[in-house]
Each structure stands twice: as structure tokens, then as C-alpha cells.
Design a protein around this motif. Structure first.
Motif, PDB file in Angstrom:
ATOM      1  N   CYS A 517       1.065  -1.167  -0.071  1.00  0.00           N
ATOM      2  CA  CYS A 517      -0.082  -0.090   0.081  1.00  0.00           C
ATOM      3  C   CYS A 517       0.791   1.237  -0.010  1.00  0.00           C
ATOM      4  CB  CYS A 517      -1.063  -0.073   1.176  1.00  0.00           C
ATOM      5  SG  CYS A 517      -1.858   1.501   1.408  1.00  0.00           S
ATOM      6  N   SER A 518       0.782   2.210  -1.007  1.00  0.00           N
ATOM      7  CA  SER A 518       1.542   3.362  -1.172  1.00  0.00           C
ATOM      8  C   SER A 518       0.625   4.487  -1.070  1.00  0.00           C
ATOM      9  CB  SER A 518       2.277   3.264  -2.505  1.00  0.00           C
ATOM     10  OG  SER A 518       3.033   2.195  -2.626  1.00  0.00           O
ATOM     11  N   ILE A 519       1.060   5.617   0.046  1.00  0.00           N
ATOM     12  CA  ILE A 519       0.187   6.779   0.281  1.00  0.00           C
ATOM     13  C   ILE A 519       1.131   7.934   0.029  1.00  0.00           C
ATOM     14  CG2 ILE A 519      -1.015   8.002   2.022  1.00  0.00           C
ATOM     15  CD1 ILE A 519      -2.051   5.125   3.083  1.00  0.00           C
ATOM     16  N   ASP A 520       0.928   8.804  -0.646  1.00  0.00           N
ATOM     17  CA  ASP A 520       1.511  10.119  -0.660  1.00  0.00           C
ATOM     18  C   ASP A 520       0.763  11.093  -0.028  1.00  0.00           C
ATOM     19  OD1 ASP A 520       2.742  12.292  -1.662  1.00  0.00           O
ATOM     20  OD2 ASP A 520       2.517  12.116  -3.806  1.00  0.00           O
ATOM     21  N   ILE A 524      -3.129  14.063  -0.182  1.00  0.00           N
ATOM     22  CA  ILE A 524      -4.252  13.890   0.718  1.00  0.00           C
ATOM     23  C   ILE A 524      -4.939  15.313   1.150  1.00  0.00           C
ATOM     24  CG2 ILE A 524      -5.006  13.493   3.211  1.00  0.00           C
ATOM     25  CD1 ILE A 524      -2.388  11.473   3.129  1.00  0.00           C
ATOM     26  N   TYR A 538      -8.522   7.814   7.170  1.00  0.00           N
ATOM     27  CA  TYR A 538      -8.247   7.927   5.959  1.00  0.00           C
ATOM     28  C   TYR A 538      -7.050   6.864   5.471  1.00  0.00           C
ATOM     29  CZ  TYR A 538      -5.892   9.135   1.471  1.00  0.00           C
ATOM     30  OH  TYR A 538      -5.338   9.191   0.195  1.00  0.00           O
ATOM     31  N   LEU A 539      -5.943   6.729   6.296  1.00  0.00           N
ATOM     32  CA  LEU A 539      -4.937   5.840   5.847  1.00  0.00           C
ATOM     33  C   LEU A 539      -5.605   4.323   5.985  1.00  0.00           C
ATOM     34  CD1 LEU A 539      -1.846   7.153   8.056  1.00  0.00           C
ATOM     35  CD2 LEU A 539      -2.457   7.251   5.561  1.00  0.00           C
ATOM     36  N   ARG A 542      -7.596   3.618   3.038  1.00  0.00           N
ATOM     37  CA  ARG A 542      -6.678   3.128   1.925  1.00  0.00           C
ATOM     38  C   ARG A 542      -6.033   2.046   1.794  1.00  0.00           C
ATOM     39  NH1 ARG A 542      -4.136   6.632  -1.300  1.00  0.00           N
ATOM     40  NH2 ARG A 542      -3.093   4.887  -1.873  1.00  0.00           N
ATOM     41  N   ASP A 546      -6.372  -1.043  -0.868  1.00  0.00           N
ATOM     42  CA  ASP A 546      -5.461  -1.637  -1.670  1.00  0.00           C
ATOM     43  C   ASP A 546      -5.004  -2.709  -1.435  1.00  0.00           C
ATOM     44  OD1 ASP A 546      -5.362   1.322  -2.623  1.00  0.00           O
ATOM     45  OD2 ASP A 546      -3.367   1.863  -1.641  1.00  0.00           O
ATOM     46  N   LEU A 587       5.034   5.396   2.943  1.00  0.00           N
ATOM     47  CA  LEU A 587       4.418   6.836   3.107  1.00  0.00           C
ATOM     48  C   LEU A 587       5.527   7.708   2.703  1.00  0.00           C
ATOM     49  CD1 LEU A 587       3.244   6.067   6.774  1.00  0.00           C
ATOM     50  CD2 LEU A 587       2.001   5.952   4.931  1.00  0.00           C
TER      51      LEU A 587
END
Length: 784
Positions: A517-520, A524, A538-539, A542, A546, A587
């Protein structure tokens, strides 16, 4: 000094006929009248009203209860009253630009108000200026001297001003204000004046009420007003007094021309109420520029007020004016072409326009120029849902102009439908984007992960980019992620390749059967970041989407437990439910969280997830990769309660001369040794600038590149203009750069860290800070 009680009140010396107002806030044991009045009768707010240079500014004087007998009427009570006057009673918040002129404790009142009500100001898109006059950030020995009397009378305000390391109220405010200022969330600039002479106090003899180190902490180099003491500094004798002239200069710099209801911005206006202020964003290249000028001509003839930046000189005033014009606009027209989507400056304007649109202050009308492929990932997030027009050539100009005019006149949409919510771009659209960027070696200022994922995962395009140069960081992150249950910390300045490195590592992990899982964090929305609860929800949503978890975060969310426990339980029970799989959470740009008050709790939670591996076997299948630019020590109270001192470090470095030579050969160039040396000296091996330079040399030749490289309309022009815009609008950053240009140490640690994160300067400490490359040094000397 008036020791009598003052009725709490606010008075307009002149009501504004513009979007800008000056708010005078007096200090302790004073009033809105006595604080600013010279012995000759000159009254500073009235003096400002009579000065032609301040025409258009509203002038407001705020008075609050602060006499010897104000008792328990605390600073918090003052701030609450100021809030009511700002939002409800006197409606100061309707103005887009507010300058606080604060004497002594008035600066503390205004700073406390700003820290507490920042979301109200952000919601209204208000810009703030601070003109601080002998205002202590760290307290005052004068308040220490008053302490016994204040204690006897129960005077809580004087107690809050005591100069001591144990003054947690004031020290906490100082830290919160500096964090807010350096975060860049709010448009905030300032100027600090400090007193010159001592005053006589019993037991202290010759003593400045606010000493220079306490009254000059926030906005770069202060100005000592000659001959002034703590009280006379706020009482200019006439229009030639230096403090009055400095205030006028500050107002001119903050808002060169406040926008009034009759301001036409030097454009013809329509007598009807349909006239709009329009900002056209484009890249200075063909055919973008030709279409921008055609639109300008047609819209002006239609009675609209149009701004394009083709006639503006570069520099601090230019950067301020661009920002001011965009914030004042009703309509934002952006021309999107193969060139403009690679423009740093156009991207910055789009980002600000998006923020204004979310506040309901602006409409965005996109025009595609000979390009209908996917927009880059970050721009698509802003523009994909919007309807747009398409320009296919000169024959289409009249149709595009007609569509724009109709959209403005009738408040209708442009003809081409945008994406519905969450609708992804198709592979064919992404291939079109790939063809005009990566395939021909033209770099995007910010990596688009979809291009890499298609190229790396399934061969949907050619295998990876021939222009990607592997460095030691690639080997390190691959080695670290080959282990189970690891934490990796990736650090590198902007445009050093962090995101590209993370995408490649994520794809490799997927190809090895790991779940990713990749979050930028840059992608956001502000609302998701407003509180820790919002962010963690939110995280986890996601991650659920994902990783396709069998259960959802809503199954675990319980307000009685708290969001940290809920998020932890969700990972343990749902994310790690499959005993045969490993999970990696990426992250990117995690330092965006540094600006929020919950940062210690958030990074403490990430630390707890890493330590759970020691006693929870399931957590050994959970790995964490955190990428950031800013040094966390500046923001996090206890670094041992964060993951930053336990993870494996991956640091991204500039290209060496040998690596730059290898990259040039991949572009098909055969540069001589002296040319490589000259190129490396110019750009310092910065990865994005290196690729941009080599692309320009391939398309236009070495001689043309060498001649135009340092120019504003040259190959780096948009990149350099963006940097000037960012730096010039934050006085602390500008002061730091000017100090470095003069071979002086950088005084401000926070400014140094922000410049390092932005990739503008380098150095182990602020004492040995230097500009990143010769290109920056030459350009900043000319334009800052």
C-alpha cells in the motif's frame, strides 16, 4: 502610560474600501489611544490615515482590558474577544489581507489569536502580516519586576509575560507560532522593530523592557529604531519618523495595491455587474503564448478584467503580484500542453487555484492544447473532475474563445466532460502521457507513479526508463526490503528522486509476492489531515482498499478506544490476517504531517508499530517505509518516540560527474570532459535539473543551452521562477538565502531546514549552508 481601566472595544479610524486592513493592537497597561499617541499629539493610526501611500487600507484600532485592576481578565479572554470582533462583530475576517501592528504584549495577543483561529483564517483564505513593535516572544524582565504587584492584584496578564524558562504558556505559544509560520499553511510575513534605549526600573537600573533577543525571533533581521525606548517606539512624531516609514514600506510589500471595489487593474471594465477578474496561466512557449494572448484580447473586448504575466518584471514584487492577482481572481484559465504540464510555475499556480476553488472563491476553466492524454498524477487530482475545452490548431481558436466567453457569461461548463469521481485514467491515456515525457527524456517535476507501474509491472510499455540512473540508494532500499519486518527511512530534498525510488521499490516488492500500500501525503486533502482521527481513518480506508482486506476499518472504529487503538487493531486483525503474506506500507512526503499539532502522536504511533514486532509475531510481517525531506528533529519533541532513529536509513545524493556523463550518453550525447564539468558545476548534479538540462541539449544544442541556461525564459525558467515565488513570499526564507549569498551563517534553523528540504541549499548545519548550485546562486543574486 494610562493605568486606568479601558473598555474593550474596536474602532475603525477608516473603514476599508479594499480587501486589506491594518489592525493596531496595544500592549500591557496601555490602551488603543495612549499606546500610539506621541506627546506632540500625533496619533499613529490617524497619521497612517493621512498618508497617501496607505490609501485603500482600512485602519482599525483594537482596545482590550489591561489596567492594573483588570484582575483575572486573562490573555485567553482577550483572544476570545478579538475572535468575536474578527468574525462576528466588526467583520475583520471579510478582508483577504490583514496586517497586525502590535506593540509589546499586543504581539502576543495577535500571535495567540492566529494559532488558535488558524482554521478560520484558512477557510477564508486570509493572508496575515505582522508588524511587531518591541513585542516579546520570550517574555520580559519588566514583567518579572511587576510580578509581586501583579500577584498582589491578581493580574494574570503580567504573570503570563514573565521571562523564565518555566513560563510554559509563553514558551508553548512561541513554539506553536514558529511551527505555524514555517509550515507554510498560512500566507504569513512579518517585520520586527526593537527598542534602542534603556529605561530605569527599581532594582534593575538600566534595562531594556524587551531585549533584542526576545523581540526578534520570528521574521529575520530586525530593525533597531534609533533613540527609541519601549514606549516611544510606538509613538512616531510625524510622517518622517522611521517606524512610520517602515510600516508604509511593509504595507507596500505585503499588498502593493489593495484591491478595491472600483479597482479595474488597468483593464477596460463593463458597466454591468458581469465583469470578472480573470487569471490566465500558461507556459511562455508556442502555441500556448499565442492562444493566451488571443484569449486576453477577446475577453478584454468582452468587458472582462484579464491578467497575464507577459509584461511583468521578475523579482520579489513580481512574485507577490502573481500571488495577489491569482487570489483576487474570479476565473482561472489554465492552458495545458505537453510543455505546460512540465512547468513548475504552472503547477504551483494550479495548486493554489485548486485551494481557492475548494473555498468557493474561484472557478477553473482548463483548456487542453493538442494533448488529450492523461494529466500527470498530481495535476489530474486537481483538474480531472472539471470539464474542459480542446484546442487542436489555429482553426479551433474561435471555438475555444467562444466556449470560454460563454462559460464566463452564463456560468456554464466547458464542452468536454471531465472524469467522474475516482474514475482512473485508462492505459491508453497514460501511454499518451508517457510518449510526451518519459519516452523522449522530458522529465516531469514530480514523478507519476502510474508511468512506472505500467512500465515495470506488466510490460505495458518498454521496460523501465532508459533515463533512470540507479544509485546507491536503489541498492540499499532493495537490500533492506528483502528482509521481513523492517523499517526504512528515506531522506532526500525535493526533486531528488524519492518518489521514483519508492515506486520502483514497491513494484519490486509486488513482483516478489508482497502486498503493498503506497500513500503520498502530498495528495491527501486538507480535510483528511485536519485531525489525527481523520488522518488515521483515511489511512486505514486506503489500506483496506489497496490490500483488499476481508474486514473494513468501520468494523474496528470505536470512539471510546480512540483512533490510534482502532487503527492498530485494524492492521493486526485485518491487514495481517493472511499468515502467508508480507505487507509493506509506503508513506511518501510524510513530513507534511510535521506542521500539525498531532505530529508527536502520529509518529509515536508509527514507532509503536515497529516495536510491536518484538512481542507480536504477526507484526514481523509488517514493514514500513517513510520518505521525508525535512529534518524531524526540528518538529518532533522527543525523537526517541518516533521511527526516525530506529529505521534503516536511505539517503539520496546528487549525481557525480561520472554519473552525469553516463546519463548524457543515454540521451545519445557525446559531451566533452570540459562540457560535463561545466554542466555539473552549473546544476550541481541535481537529478531533475540534470535530466532537464540533457533534454534541452538534445533538442536545442549545447551552445543554445549554455547561452540561455541562467535566463528567466531559458530551460530552467519555470523552475527558477517557482523558487523565487516561494522564497520571496516568506521573509525568513528570503533573509536566509541573502545571508548565504553574502557568505554568512544562516541565523534561522527552521528556515535552513525548509531550504534544505526544498533542495535550494545544502550543508551539514546552518553554519556551513551554501546554495545548491551555481545556477541558483546566479539567479537569486539577480532576482532576490
Amino acid at each position: 502610560m494610562d493605568l486606568a481601566e479601558v473598555i474593550v472595544q474596536g474602532d475603525w479610524v477608516r473603514k476599508p474600501d479594499s480587501d486589506a486592513a491594518v489592525v493596531f493592537v496595544h500592549g500591557i497597561l496601555s490602551s488603543g489611544e495612549t499606546c500610539w499617541k506621541h506627546q506632540n499629539g500625533s496619533y499613529w493610526p490617524e497619521l497612517l490615515k493621512q498618508t497617501d501611500a496607505a490609501n485603500g487600507w482600512g485602519i482599525y484600532v483594537y482596545s482590550y482590558q489591561t489596567g492594573f485592576f483588570s484582575g483575572t481578565y486573562s490573555l485567553n479572554d482577550v483572544v476570545d474577544d478579538l475572535k468575536e470582533r474578527f468574525l462576528n462583530l466588526d467583520h475583520l475576517a471579510k478582508h483577504r489581507r490583514i496586517v497586525f501592528v502590535c506593540h509589546s504584549m499586543g504581539g502576543i495577543v495577535a500571535r495567540k489569536f492566529l494559532v488558535e483561529r488558524v482554521n478560520d483564517l484558512l477557510d477564508r483564505n486570509i493572508e496575515v502580516g505582522f508588524f511587531l513593535v518591541a513585542s516579546p516572544s520570550m517574555g520580559s524582565d519588566y514583567a518579572n519586576w511587576l510580578a509581586p504587584l501583579a500577584k498582589l492584584l491578581g493580574h494574570t496578564q503580567a504573570d503570563a509575560l514573565r521571562f523564565t524558562q518555566q513560563n510554559s504558556w509563553l514558551n508553548g505559544l512561541d513554539k506553536e507560532f514558529r511551527n505555524l509560520k514555517e509550515s507554510g499553511r498560512l500566507q504569513l510575513v512579518g517585520k520586527e522593530l526593537i527598542e534602542d534605549k534603556f529605561v530605569l526600573l527599581p532594582g534593575l537600573l538600566r534595562k531594556q523592557v524587551v531585549e533584542p533577543f526576545a523581540g526578534a525571533r520570528n521574521f529575520g533581521e530586525p530593525y533597531k529604531v534609533p533613540g527609541s525606548d519601549h514606549f516611544s517606539i510606538a509613538k512616531p512624531a510625524d510622517a518622517q519618523a522611521v517606524q512610520h516609514r517602515l510600516l508604509l514600506a511593509f504595507l507596500e510589500k505585503f499588498a502593493p495595491r489593495p484591491l478595491s471595489s472600483t479597482d479595474t487593474q488597468d483593464q477596460p471594465t463593463d458597466a454591468s455587474n458581469t465583469s470578472k477578474q480573470i487569471f490566465i496561466s500558461y507556459r511562455h512557449t508556442k502555441p500556448d503564448e499565442d492562444l493566451a494572448l488571443e484569449l486576453e484580447k477577446a475577453l478584454v473586448a468582452d468587458g472582462q478584467q484579464v491578467f497575464v504575466d507577459r509584461r511583468m518584471l521578475l523579482g520579489t514584487d513580481w512574485a507577490t503580484e502573481i500571488d495577489r492577482r491569482l487570489r483576487a481572481a474570479d476565473i482561472f484559465i489554465v492552458l495545458l500542453s505537453a510543455d505546460s504540464i512540465r512547468s513548475d510555475m504552472v503547477r504551483q499556480e494550479i495548486m493554489l487555484a485548486h485551494q481557492l476553488r475548494q473555498l468557493g472563491k474561484l472557478r477553473i476553466l482548463p483548456v487542453r492544447i493538442r494533448f488529450t492524454g492523461a494529466l500527470p498524477y498530481d495535476l489530474g487530482g486537481y483538474l480531472n473532475p472539471l470539464q474542459y475545452a480542446v484546442w487542436t490548431g489555429e482553426h479551433a481558436t474561435s471555438d475555444v474563445v467562444a466556449s470560454i466567453k460563454q462559460a464566463i457569461r452564463q456560468n456554464t461548463n466547458l464542452p468536454q466532460a471531465g472524469h467522474i469521481a475516482d474514475e482512473p485514467d485508462g492505459a491508453d491515456q497514460i501511454r499518451k502521457l508517457h510518449a510526451i515525457t518519459e519516452e523522449c527524456g522530458a522529465p516531469l517535476p514530480q514523478v507519476d507513479p502510474r508511468l512506472l507501474e505500467l512500465a515495470l509491472e506488466k510490460g505495458a510499455m518498454r521496460l523501465d526508463s532508459q533515463f533512470y540512473l540507479r544509485r546507491q540508494a536503489d541498492q540499499n532500499i532493495e537490500r533492506f526490503l528483502s528482509r521481513t519486518g523492517t523499517t526504512v527511512i528515506v531522506k532526500g530534498a525535493r526533486q531528488m528522486g524519492k518518489s521514483s525510488l519508492l515506486v520502483r521499490a514497491a513494484v519490486q516488492a509486488k513482483n516478489q509476492g508482497k502486498r503493498v500500500c503506497s500513500i503520498d501525503f502530498q495528495a491527501i486533502d486538507e480535510a483528511r489531515l485536519a485531525t489525527l482521527d481523520n488522518l488515521l481513518l483515511y489511512l486505514t480506508i486506503r489500506m483496506a482498499r489497496d490490500l483488499k482486506t476481508p474486514r473494513k476499518p468501520s468494523d474496528y472504529w470505536d470512539d471510546n478506544l480512540g483512533s490510534k487503538d482502532c487503527a492498530t487493531d485494524f492492521i493486526e486483525d485485518a491487514v495481517l490476517a493472511d499468515q502467508d503474506s508480507e505487507v509493506i506500507l509506503f508513506l511518501d512526503e510524510a513530513d507534511r504531517v510535521f506542521q500539525y499539532g498531532y505530529r508527536n502522536d502520529f509518529f509515536g504511533l508509527l514507532r509503536s508499530w515497529t516495536t510491536r514486532r518484538a512481542y507480536k509475531p504477526d507484526w514481523e510481517r509488517f514493514s514500513l517505509v517513510i520518505a521525508h525531506s525535512t529534518d524531524p528533529v526540528l518538529w518532533i519533541d522527543d525523537i526517541t518516540q518516533s521511527p526516525f532513529n530506529v529505521g534503516d536509513a536511505v539517503n539520496l545524493e546528487d549525481f557525480s560527474r561520472a554519473q552525469l556523463l553516463e546519463l548524457s550518453q543515454r540521451y545519445g550525447l557525446n559531451l566533452a570532459g570540459n562540457e560535463i564539468n561545466e554542466l555539473h558545476a552549473l546544476i550541481g548534479g541535481q537529478p531533475y535539473l540534470s535530466r532537464q538540462a540533457l533534454y534541452e541539449i538534445v533538442t536545442k544544442g549545447w551552445d543554445s543551452f549554455r547561452e540561455n541556461a541562467p535566463r528567466s525564459n531559458g530551460p530552467f525558467g519555470d523552475h527558477l521562477r517557482r523558487l523565487v515565488s516561494v522564497i520571496s513570499q516568506r521573509e525568513a526564507l528570503r533573509t536566509a538565502v541573502l545571508q548565504i549569498l553574502q557568505d554568512k551563517p544562516c541565523d534561522d534553523e527552521a528556515a535552513f531546514q525548509r531550504l534544505v528540504a526544498a533542495g535550494v541549499v545544502k550543508g551539514e548545519t546552518r553554519h556551513d549552508a551554501r546554495l545548491r548550485c551555481h545556477l541558483y546562486e546566479a539567479y537569486f543574486r539577480q532576482h532576490l
